[in-house]
Scaffold this active site. Structure first.
Site: not given
Ligand code: GLN
Length: 190
Positions: A79, A106, A168, A170, A47, A132-133
């Site tokens: 993540c 991050r 991820h 999941e 998240g 994802i990021r």
């Molecule tokens: N970029 C988010 C963060 O720094 C992490 C991304 C993710 O959980 N998919 O919290």
């Protein structure tokens, strides 16, 4: 066996679906009192770590969760969950649980590569990985075992009762990483 999933923000429902498929019982942790329910393991989902941090503070959940994990409760962070558990975050001042001997960076893959899919090995097994990021593990201590390295960056590690992945699992239908986590719980109760 029963797993508590932190459900304040982010991709918690996907973890629940994964555990449902595996016939593992789970429940959502939405407030401090949920921490009194019995759990054999804990999941911190992906998240936005800054938003999750804010909610953990506002809901006064840090002390009890810190105690539970320090006492050996198996925890799996994906993540943002990895960011929450790290001792150091290289490009940020706020630190959260400060329980794992890792330094994470991050949003480590830049804008264009912010999100990508790849197949690579976790614990020597080939699995699908969705980033994802995502963060990555920039440095780690001697008690930390590396479980996956992608594009020369460490993206999954374990330290005792704590497992974290930058990707991820999941979001795929491959249950291998969750099965690995469940085996950590079995190890503990042996
Ligand atoms: N970029 C988010 C963060 O720094 C992490 C991304 C993710 O959980 N998919 O919290």
């Amino acid at each position: 066996m029963r797993i508590g999933i932190l459900a304040l923000q982010g991709a918690f429902i996907e973890h629940k679906h994964m555990l449902d498929v595996m016939h593992v019982e789970s429940f959502e942790i939405r407030q401090k009192s949920d921490l009194n329910k019995h759990m054999d393991g804990l999941i911190f989902p992906g998240g936005e770590s800054t938003a999750m941090h804010r909610l953990l503070l506002d809901l006064e959940m840090y002390p009890k969760l810190t105690q539970m994990i320090s006492e050996g409760l198996p925890v799996f962070g994906t993540c943002a969950g990895m960011i929450l558990l790290a001792n150091h975050i290289s490009n940020q001042e706020t630190i959260h649980f400060k329980l794992m001997d890792i330094t994470v960076e991050r949003n480590a893959y830049g804008r264009q590569l912010g999100s990508f899919f790849i197949e690579d090995t976790f614990n020597s097994v080939n699995i699908p990985m969705t980033f994802i990021r995502a963060p990555y593990v920039k440095a780690y201590g001697k008690d930390v075992e590396v479980l996956a390295t992608v594009k020369e960056r460490v993206v999954a590690v374990r330290q005792k009762n704590m497992l974290v992945t930058a990707f991820h699992p999941e979001l795929s239908n491959n249950t291998y990483v969750h099965t690995y986590f469940i085996s950590m719980i079995h190890e503990k109760t042996k």
